[in-house]
Design a protein around this motif. Structure first.
Motif, PDB file in Angstrom:
ATOM      1  N   ARG A  38       0.759  -1.229  -0.021  1.00 29.05           N
ATOM      2  CA  ARG A  38      -0.048  -0.001  -0.024  1.00 29.05           C
ATOM      3  C   ARG A  38       1.011   1.329   0.070  1.00 29.05           C
ATOM      4  N   ALA A  40       0.364   5.210   1.264  1.00 29.43           N
ATOM      5  CA  ALA A  40      -0.683   6.360   1.870  1.00 29.43           C
ATOM      6  C   ALA A  40      -0.102   7.452   1.309  1.00 29.43           C
ATOM      7  N   ASP A  89      -5.470   5.490   9.468  1.00 26.71           N
ATOM      8  CA  ASP A  89      -4.068   5.006   9.056  1.00 26.71           C
ATOM      9  C   ASP A  89      -4.041   4.143   7.890  1.00 26.71           C
ATOM     10  N   THR A  91      -5.974   4.277   5.239  1.00 28.06           N
ATOM     11  CA  THR A  91      -6.081   5.127   3.975  1.00 28.06           C
ATOM     12  C   THR A  91      -4.961   4.923   3.084  1.00 28.06           C
ATOM     13  N   ALA A  92      -5.077   4.330   1.945  1.00 26.61           N
ATOM     14  CA  ALA A  92      -3.939   4.326   0.931  1.00 26.61           C
ATOM     15  C   ALA A  92      -4.313   3.646  -0.329  1.00 26.61           C
TER      16      ALA A  92
END
Length: 115
Positions: A38, A40, A89, A91-92
């Motif tokens: 991922r 971010a 946290d 979120t990515a």
């Protein structure tokens, strides 16, 4: 050639769940370790999880242990990431990849965790 197509991302509230999928083609999926990574906003690419070819071994980065579950269906050449108890946290943009560095990865699917 290798093709990896992620889907399942979206907007979810903190504490919610999402299931990401990755359809693979162009290589022998059942013989390959697979990875989720991922990125971010403003950060570099981060390894999230790995799964062995027969799913006998799975690994997770510490921040997602106990909340995310990686799995695969070799008959469908598809990789999954079940994400529960999502936090902001998380979120990515999430990518599936053939290697842990993400040199061969898909186009990604956006996950936004926000109230």
């Amino acid at each position: 050639q290798v093709q990896l197509v992620e889907s399942g991302g979206g907007l979810v509230q903190p504490g919610g769940s999402l299931r990401l999928s990755c359809a693979a083609s162009g290589f022998t999926f059942r013989d390959s370790w697979m990875f989720w990574l991922r990125q971010a906003p403003g950060n570099g690419l981060e390894w999230v999880s790995s799964i062995s070819s027969l799913a006998s071994h799975t690994y997770y980065t510490e921040p997602v242990k106990g909340r995310f579950t990686i799995s695969r269906d070799n008959a469908k050449s598809t990789l999954y990431l079940q994400m529960d108890s999502l936090k902001s946290d998380d979120t990515a943009v999430y990518y599936c990849a053939k290697d842990y560095q993400g040199r061969e990865r898909g186009q990604g699917t956006q996950v936004v965790v926000s109230s």
